[in-house]
Design a protein around this motif. Structure first.
Motif, mmCIF file in Angstrom:
data_model
loop_
_atom_site.group_PDB
_atom_site.id
_atom_site.type_symbol
_atom_site.label_atom_id
_atom_site.label_comp_id
_atom_site.label_asym_id
_atom_site.label_seq_id
_atom_site.Cartn_x
_atom_site.Cartn_y
_atom_site.Cartn_z
ATOM 1 N N LEU A 24 -3.710 8.027 -1.952
ATOM 2 C CA LEU A 24 -3.011 7.929 -3.284
ATOM 3 C C LEU A 24 -3.957 8.518 -4.529
ATOM 4 O O LEU A 24 -5.043 7.971 -4.631
ATOM 5 C CB LEU A 24 -2.418 6.361 -3.613
ATOM 6 C CG LEU A 24 -1.848 6.409 -4.863
ATOM 7 C CD1 LEU A 24 -0.202 7.007 -4.621
ATOM 8 C CD2 LEU A 24 -1.621 4.970 -5.128
ATOM 9 N N SER A 29 -4.712 1.966 -0.927
ATOM 10 C CA SER A 29 -3.802 3.120 -1.203
ATOM 11 C C SER A 29 -4.611 4.200 -1.497
ATOM 12 O O SER A 29 -4.308 5.290 -0.943
ATOM 13 C CB SER A 29 -2.771 2.492 -2.422
ATOM 14 O OG SER A 29 -2.057 1.783 -2.187
ATOM 15 N N MET A 71 0.871 -1.108 0.095
ATOM 16 C CA MET A 71 -0.114 0.083 -0.252
ATOM 17 C C MET A 71 0.894 1.136 0.120
ATOM 18 O O MET A 71 2.013 1.283 0.578
ATOM 19 C CB MET A 71 -0.950 -0.070 1.045
ATOM 20 C CG MET A 71 -1.835 -1.000 1.264
ATOM 21 S SD MET A 71 -3.142 -1.123 2.674
ATOM 22 C CE MET A 71 -1.868 -1.206 3.872
ATOM 23 N N LEU A 72 0.285 2.267 -0.679
ATOM 24 C CA LEU A 72 1.148 3.555 -0.811
ATOM 25 C C LEU A 72 0.367 4.475 -0.195
ATOM 26 O O LEU A 72 -0.891 4.557 -0.111
ATOM 27 C CB LEU A 72 1.331 3.767 -2.143
ATOM 28 C CG LEU A 72 2.144 2.692 -2.824
ATOM 29 C CD1 LEU A 72 2.214 3.005 -4.401
ATOM 30 C CD2 LEU A 72 3.523 2.363 -2.479
ATOM 31 N N ASP A 73 1.141 5.531 0.281
ATOM 32 C CA ASP A 73 0.341 6.778 0.973
ATOM 33 C C ASP A 73 0.098 7.766 -0.102
ATOM 34 O O ASP A 73 0.426 7.767 -1.224
ATOM 35 C CB ASP A 73 1.001 7.299 2.154
ATOM 36 C CG ASP A 73 2.581 8.107 1.923
ATOM 37 O OD1 ASP A 73 2.726 8.034 0.824
ATOM 38 O OD2 ASP A 73 3.393 8.314 2.731
#
Length: 60
Positions: free
Chosen positions: A46, A41, A1-3
């Motif tokens: 994101l 995300s 997962m990306l912020d």
């Protein structure tokens, strides 16, 4: 997962006993996991314009 900056902040995985899932079943799960990670995300901020994740290539 990306912020919201595209920085990795977590992950998603599947765990099962080896005799419950064969390689084909694991490969079938990959697109679902990618979608779940992308949705998480986006929930973390994101932007939708982030490039799509690629499916890992088959190991030899």
């Amino acid at each position: 997962m990306l912020d919201h900056h595209g920085v990795p902040v977590g992950g998603i995985r599947v765990s099962a006993l080896a005799f419950h899932l064969d390689r084909a079943q694991v490969r079938a799960c990959a697109p679902l996991l990618i979608t779940a990670a992308r949705d998480a995300s986006h929930a973390l901020g994101l932007p939708n314009s982030a490039p799509p994740a690629s499916v890992p290539r088959k190991r030899r």
